[in-house]
Design a protein around this motif. Structure first.
Motif, short mmCIF file in Angstrom:
data_model
loop_
_atom_site.label_atom_id
_atom_site.label_comp_id
_atom_site.label_asym_id
_atom_site.label_seq_id
_atom_site.Cartn_x
_atom_site.Cartn_y
_atom_site.Cartn_z
N LYS A 62 0.92 -1.29 -0.05
CA LYS A 62 -0.12 -0.12 -0.05
C LYS A 62 0.95 1.11 -0.03
CE LYS A 62 -3.51 -3.02 1.01
NZ LYS A 62 -4.33 -3.47 0.05
N ASP A 64 2.19 5.10 0.90
CA ASP A 64 2.18 6.00 2.27
C ASP A 64 1.02 7.00 2.06
OD1 ASP A 64 4.09 4.61 3.61
OD2 ASP A 64 5.19 5.35 2.28
N LYS A 85 -9.85 4.45 1.72
CA LYS A 85 -9.60 3.99 3.13
C LYS A 85 -9.74 2.58 3.38
CE LYS A 85 -8.12 7.64 5.52
NZ LYS A 85 -7.01 7.48 6.09
N SER A 88 -7.15 0.46 1.84
CA SER A 88 -5.85 0.73 2.31
C SER A 88 -5.76 1.75 3.48
CB SER A 88 -4.98 1.40 0.96
OG SER A 88 -3.72 1.79 1.47
N PRO A 89 -6.11 1.19 4.46
CA PRO A 89 -6.46 2.06 5.93
C PRO A 89 -5.28 2.82 6.26
CG PRO A 89 -6.86 -0.39 6.10
CD PRO A 89 -6.22 -0.35 4.96
N HIS A 90 -4.09 2.37 5.93
CA HIS A 90 -3.07 3.13 6.49
C HIS A 90 -2.45 4.09 5.71
CE1 HIS A 90 -3.00 0.65 10.02
NE2 HIS A 90 -2.82 -0.44 9.20
N SER A 91 -2.99 4.41 4.44
CA SER A 91 -2.66 5.49 3.40
C SER A 91 -2.97 6.77 3.86
CB SER A 91 -2.95 5.06 2.04
OG SER A 91 -2.62 4.00 1.66
N HIS A 92 -2.18 7.73 3.85
CA HIS A 92 -2.91 9.17 3.93
C HIS A 92 -3.44 9.74 2.74
CE1 HIS A 92 -1.19 9.47 8.06
NE2 HIS A 92 -0.06 9.22 7.45
N SER A 114 -6.56 13.25 4.99
CA SER A 114 -5.61 13.86 5.70
C SER A 114 -5.05 15.19 5.65
CB SER A 114 -4.25 12.89 5.98
OG SER A 114 -4.62 11.62 6.38
N THR A 133 2.86 14.94 6.28
CA THR A 133 1.78 14.17 6.52
C THR A 133 2.42 12.99 7.28
OG1 THR A 133 0.95 14.59 4.55
CG2 THR A 133 -0.08 12.70 5.58
N MET A 134 3.52 12.56 6.86
CA MET A 134 4.15 11.45 7.46
C MET A 134 4.59 11.32 8.80
SD MET A 134 3.75 9.35 4.76
CE MET A 134 4.73 7.94 5.78
#
Lengths: 224, 224
Positions: A62, A64, A85, A88-92, A114, A133-134
């Motif tokens: 996925k 980032d 989301k 790919s729940p962890h993607s911003h 985000s 963002t990261m």
DNA sequence: ATCGCAATACCCCGAACGGGGTATATCCTA
DNA sequence: TAGGATATACCCCGTTCGGGGTATTGCGAT
């Protein structure tokens, strides 16, 4: 103030970015611009949300960050936020668009985006926003921030507030949910009359005389 | 996407910046960093708000941007926002601080600060934020934005809303003020029963059963 | 040791609320 | 022109609210 030289590769792994935009030229130019940063790899571009969602369903790697346009053929970006989301729940998800209308901003943020950037930004600004963002930030174009601030009533904070006790705040939490005194009393395991007394004190302190005025005041002035 | 080369002097006049911070070393280092940008001139530094306010009372040349720390000897930055605005109404006040507590952010924005940056930003980020301010933006550190977003209730927008008629919105406006049906009816010059019927329809449409829940829903989802 | 405040609990009562009806005139759309 | 939505208006009735009391317990400051 940390005087980190801008382009020095920090010791983290590559930030993987997906770009979803129907303008092919923009995709080409922009993913090239992104790749100039040694920390960022613009892995894939899509011209339709559906393609990206489909792809991500089977792809274990996925991204980032997903940069997402709003006006797209087929499914619009705003409606793609939740499906994205999901797969790919962890993607911003960061909106990158020319649409700066209030409604779009609200919807994007509410749907879980985000960040919200405008295409009037320079690539450098988008780059630093992605990196922000990261590290837990929320990148927003300054114009967008101003719109958000105007949308929310931050005015008359801290005039009559203050001395609301913790117990009274417990009551308030249920009042703005719309519960009756009886229900609130049950929730807090106190007698009906106790909850009522608390509420009377709140009325006096905040100088209101109805439930609705109370709820309005609590929400507008964020007394909780 | 505007591909403006970052350091190219745009055709505008110099942006004049004042810096208020009690850490002398920070002032020196930072004003030097600012001056590296050809568009920006850090005209003066102050270590106390009082000095800056006093100075600005007699100085006809107001700065475009005032960078303001929060924790200062004497008057704190937050309390200086309004006085500064008074003596120099057209200056954009941007907080530049390590204090990222919710309360400070709210207070600063409420008092009229145009932006809120953290000292963990790189000088380059602050520079671009200052320039953003000049074009109508509101520079906020990404972390600050995220805090602001968490403070505001943007959740469950767009679920049950929608078909509230104009007349019903008239009623709603008074409901969130806390008026009784009788008062609302008088305000709108209709019969008590009319206002009551409207309100009943609203209850049904929004699926609420109390005034307070109604007020909360209206404010949270911005139905007006 | 006393004062004050917060939290708890109860009483009374008129006013307002919430929810269930019914009904008319108007206007817009199908 | 028939149907649907909107704004208007009224009735009934049980429940809840708003506001006025009083009172006890416990804790922290003086």
């Amino acid at each position: 103030m940390s005087h980190t030289p801008p382009a020095q590769p920090t010791a983290t792994k590559l930030i993987s970015v997906f770009l979803i935009d129907d303008n092919e030229e923009f995709c080409t130019v922009f993913s090239a611009a992104l790749s100039e940063d040694p920390n960022i790899r613009c892995s894939r571009c899509f011209t339709r949300c559906e393609h990206a969602i489909e792809f991500l369903q089977q792809e274990p790697e996925k991204p980032d960050v997903i940069l997402l346009d709003i006006e797209l053929p087929g499914m619009w970006g705003l409606d793609a936020i939740e499906p994205l989301k999901k797969v790919s729940p962890h993607s911003h998800i960061v909106m990158l668009t020319i649409h700066d209308h209030d409604r779009n901003i609200i919807r994007a943020v509410a749907a879980g985006a985000s960040g919200y950037l405008l295409k009037s930004s320079t690539p450098a600004e988008v780059l630093s926003a992605i990196e922000a963002t990261m590290t837990g930030g929320a990148p927003m174009h300054p114009i967008v921030i101003q719109k958000l601030l105007r949308m929310f009533p931050i005015q008359d904070i801290q005039d009559t507030d203050g001395d609301i006790t913790e117990r009274e705040k417990d009551i308030l939490r249920y009042v703005v949910e719309g519960l009756t005194i009886e229900s609130i009393a049950k929730e807090l395991n106190v007698a009906y009359h106790t909850a009522k007394t608390h509420l009377k004190h709140i009325y006096a302190k905040l100088n209101v005389h109805t439930r609705s005025a109370l709820a309005a005041k609590v929400l507008k002035q964020r007394l909780l």
